[in-house]
Design a protein around this motif. Structure first.
Motif, PDB file in Angstrom:
ATOM      1  N   SER A 154       4.923 -63.881  -5.045  1.00  0.00           N
ATOM      2  CA  SER A 154       4.869 -62.626  -4.359  1.00  0.00           C
ATOM      3  C   SER A 154       3.598 -62.483  -3.216  1.00  0.00           C
ATOM      4  CB  SER A 154       5.127 -61.229  -4.985  1.00  0.00           C
ATOM      5  OG  SER A 154       3.731 -61.027  -5.658  1.00  0.00           O
ATOM      6  N   LEU A 211       3.610 -50.718  -6.190  1.00  0.00           N
ATOM      7  CA  LEU A 211       4.272 -51.724  -6.510  1.00  0.00           C
ATOM      8  C   LEU A 211       4.408 -52.009  -7.939  1.00  0.00           C
ATOM      9  CD1 LEU A 211       1.904 -54.199  -4.355  1.00  0.00           C
ATOM     10  CD2 LEU A 211       4.048 -53.645  -3.880  1.00  0.00           C
ATOM     11  N   GLN A 212       5.544 -52.914  -8.368  1.00  0.00           N
ATOM     12  CA  GLN A 212       5.693 -53.226  -9.741  1.00  0.00           C
ATOM     13  C   GLN A 212       4.419 -54.140 -10.231  1.00  0.00           C
ATOM     14  OE1 GLN A 212       8.834 -52.118 -11.416  1.00  0.00           O
ATOM     15  NE2 GLN A 212       8.363 -50.833  -9.342  1.00  0.00           N
ATOM     16  N   ASN A 270       9.197 -62.223 -12.364  1.00  0.00           N
ATOM     17  CA  ASN A 270       7.847 -62.013 -12.356  1.00  0.00           C
ATOM     18  C   ASN A 270       6.912 -61.974 -13.436  1.00  0.00           C
ATOM     19  OD1 ASN A 270       6.982 -62.028  -9.107  1.00  0.00           O
ATOM     20  ND2 ASN A 270       8.823 -61.103  -9.330  1.00  0.00           N
ATOM     21  N   TRP A 313       4.494 -56.828  -7.128  1.00  0.00           N
ATOM     22  CA  TRP A 313       5.733 -57.140  -6.235  1.00  0.00           C
ATOM     23  C   TRP A 313       6.354 -55.894  -6.144  1.00  0.00           C
ATOM     24  CZ3 TRP A 313       4.929 -58.453 -11.126  1.00  0.00           C
ATOM     25  CH2 TRP A 313       5.783 -57.983 -12.219  1.00  0.00           C
ATOM     26  N   GLU A 314       7.294 -55.885  -5.163  1.00  0.00           N
ATOM     27  CA  GLU A 314       7.992 -54.664  -4.418  1.00  0.00           C
ATOM     28  C   GLU A 314       8.980 -54.411  -5.443  1.00  0.00           C
ATOM     29  OE1 GLU A 314       8.595 -54.812  -0.308  1.00  0.00           O
ATOM     30  OE2 GLU A 314       6.460 -54.936   0.131  1.00  0.00           O
ATOM     31  N   ASP A 315       9.956 -55.061  -5.609  1.00  0.00           N
ATOM     32  CA  ASP A 315      11.467 -55.040  -5.999  1.00  0.00           C
ATOM     33  C   ASP A 315      11.655 -54.793  -7.652  1.00  0.00           C
ATOM     34  OD1 ASP A 315      14.173 -54.424  -6.445  1.00  0.00           O
ATOM     35  OD2 ASP A 315      14.772 -55.985  -4.936  1.00  0.00           O
ATOM     36  N   PRO A 316      12.112 -53.627  -8.309  1.00  0.00           N
ATOM     37  CA  PRO A 316      12.173 -53.812  -9.697  1.00  0.00           C
ATOM     38  C   PRO A 316      13.300 -54.892  -9.966  1.00  0.00           C
ATOM     39  CG  PRO A 316      11.964 -51.459  -8.833  1.00  0.00           C
ATOM     40  CD  PRO A 316      12.199 -52.362  -7.505  1.00  0.00           C
ATOM     41  N   ALA A 317      14.101 -55.179  -9.317  1.00  0.00           N
ATOM     42  CA  ALA A 317      14.997 -56.296  -9.461  1.00  0.00           C
ATOM     43  C   ALA A 317      14.356 -57.507  -9.984  1.00  0.00           C
ATOM     44  CB  ALA A 317      16.208 -56.282  -8.477  1.00  0.00           C
ATOM     45  N   ASP A 318      13.405 -57.589  -9.413  1.00  0.00           N
ATOM     46  CA  ASP A 318      12.319 -58.938  -9.647  1.00  0.00           C
ATOM     47  C   ASP A 318      11.382 -59.100 -10.913  1.00  0.00           C
ATOM     48  OD1 ASP A 318      13.532 -60.135  -7.469  1.00  0.00           O
ATOM     49  OD2 ASP A 318      11.715 -59.248  -6.069  1.00  0.00           O
ATOM     50  N   ASN A 319      11.519 -57.992 -11.623  1.00  0.00           N
ATOM     51  CA  ASN A 319      10.441 -57.662 -12.752  1.00  0.00           C
ATOM     52  C   ASN A 319      10.689 -58.903 -13.551  1.00  0.00           C
ATOM     53  OD1 ASN A 319       9.823 -55.411 -11.743  1.00  0.00           O
ATOM     54  ND2 ASN A 319      10.341 -54.022 -13.323  1.00  0.00           N
TER      55      ASN A 319
END
Length: 473
Positions: free
Chosen positions: A344, A315-316, A392, A383-389
């Protein structure tokens, strides 16, 4: 660093040296936090202590940065480093228990799941973490908050001795009788002083406990928090429980319509007389309207692993933390504001109690300095998606900034991220000067610096604070 040089290391160790062109390198370079994407020159999977001695001398002579990976859970990713050498202890997870003397010795790669499995066979335990996948080494060296802290102190308070490879390659055993200054520093000072290859702990009678996981709507968070702060202060030290905000996980005791929605939680266990457990948990169930609950006798290791499925590797992740003397009305207000928007399923905001036995350890007895605060809040974003870094990380920072106005200047080292290095002196407070002196004796060249770094006294005198490293977005 060329392959011929690492061939020399291969010939000198029993473990496996993995370079970028070798099969398995991609897996070997990964750490728990998927946001950390570093490329070491090589990873050494340690086979025995002699490998550690050889590797420390090799890296020092070659001018290589050295990263130490125990359980690999470090939020900032200190278990790896670009262009350096990683000591990977993942094959060293043994735990030996002496039930008669109530002692256990754990290797540097052991997790708390490994440790609890070994000690629970004898009805024994000592303070560990909240996830069973957390490494024994990193948690202990940073202090070690866990469910048993109110009754039995921090993990570092239960440490009896440690085997340590120093920067010059010597192996020493640190304890109250041998290398006492080093032993003092290891109990809370992080990985600044050497490579700890094994840890010896005191054990306590802990077997079946009365577990409770009680969920409330996040909208009820202030009422639940007000109840919690008065309730936990009134409870015997046999009660270890924290207040939290999460998204409700998809577990059977929470209705499906609440899965993924924000909830406030009280989570913990009663370690006293099991016959009292149901009555001890009864007030919690009446604190506010509940969403769902699990309250039942369970083996101690159950609770230590209860949150593992929500926190898989990869996870990120981005974390922030402070200490709090009390859960003031302002803190509860800010917590409810942000807890109602937890972004998340794997993000957690916990308020851990660190009173009781933790506060009975004299100030200055260990490097963990804050024996006069009652709570250790953490905002652990995952969280899972690096696009959400970006979104978050921004949520964690905004939450921490709002909370920090009402908390102590310092925070728990194990709950902090790479961009908290500028806080290092504040975080260690009254322990910092002595830690820097011990560092100057055992690691005068700051060879062990891939950590929340304490510079040797001679290097830090008059130095400017380290710049804040921006978190990856």
């Amino acid at each position: 660093m060329s392959t011929p040089a690492f061939n020399a290391l291969r010939e000198s160790v029993r473990g496996t040296v993995i370079e970028p062109d070798d099969e398995g390198y991609e897996a070997a370079r990964r750490v728990y936090n998927g946001m950390v994407d570093k490329h070491p020159a090589a990873v050494l999977r340690v086979a025995q202590t002699a490998d550690v001695i050889t590797a420390v001398r090799f890296a020092r002579d070659a001018g290589l940065d050295l990263a130490i990976r125990g359980g690999g859970h470090s939020a900032p990713g200190f278990g790896t480093v670009d262009d350096g050498l990683v000591l990977d202890f993942s094959a060293h997870r043994g735990v030996w228990v002496d039930p008669r003397e109530k002692r256990a010795r754990a290797e540097a790669g052991a997790t708390w799941g490994d440790y609890n499995h070994a000690t629970h066979a004898f009805g024994l335990a000592s303070t560990g973490g909240i996830l069973s996948t957390t490494g024994v080494a990193g948690l202990t060296l940073g202090g070690g908050i866990g469910y048993l802290a109110r009754k039995h102190g921090l993990a570092c308070d239960n440490l009896l001795s440690a085997d340590v490879v120093l920067a010059d390659g010597r192996l020493v055993r640190a304890s109250a009788e041998s290398e006492p200054d080093l032993f003092w520093a290891l109990r809370g000072g992080g990985g600044n002083f050497g490579v700890v290859t094994s840890f010896e702990f005191a054990l306590h009678d802990v077997d079946t406990v009365h577990v409770g996981i009680v969920a409330f709507p996040a909208a009820e968070g202030i009422a639940v928090g007000e109840f919690y702060r008065d309730w936990i202060a009134s409870q015997p030290e046999e009660f270890g429980a924290f207040f939290a905000y999460h998204q409700a996980p998809p577990v059977p005791f929470i209705p499906e319509e609440w899965h993924g929605r924000q909830v406030a939680l009280i989570v913990g266990m009663w370690t006293g007389d099991l016959a009292e457990g149901e009555a001890r948990w009864a007030p919690v169930l009446k604190a506010a309207r509940t969403v769902g609950s699990l309250v039942a006798p369970m083996p101690y290791p159950f609770l230590n692993a209860a949150f593992d499925s929500a926190n898989p590797p990869g996870l990120q992740g981005y974390w922030k933390a402070d200490f709090a003397r009390e859960l003031s009305d302002d803190i509860l207000r800010v917590a409810q504001q942000f807890g109602s928007t937890v972004p998340s399923l794997s993000t957690a905001n916990h308020f851990y109690p660190i009173d009781g036995a933790v506060q009975r350890v004299p100030a200055g007895a260990t490097a963990f300095p804050y024996r006069d605060v009652n709570f250790a809040p953490v905002i652990a974003g995952a969280w899972e998606d690096p696009a959400d870094n970006e979104a978050n990380i921004d949520w964690v920072r905004r939450y921490w900034s709002a909370l920090h106005e009402f908390t102590e200047p310092a925070g728990y080292i194990n709950f902090q991220d790479a961009d908290d290095q500028a806080r290092i002196e504040t975080n260690y407070g009254p322990s910092f000067a002595r830690l820097a002196q011990v560092k100057s004796v055992y690691d005068p060249d700051n060879f062990f610096h891939v950590n929340q770094n304490i510079k040797p006294a001679h290097a830090s005198e008059g130095a400017e604070p380290a710049p804040t490293e921006p978190a990856p977005a």
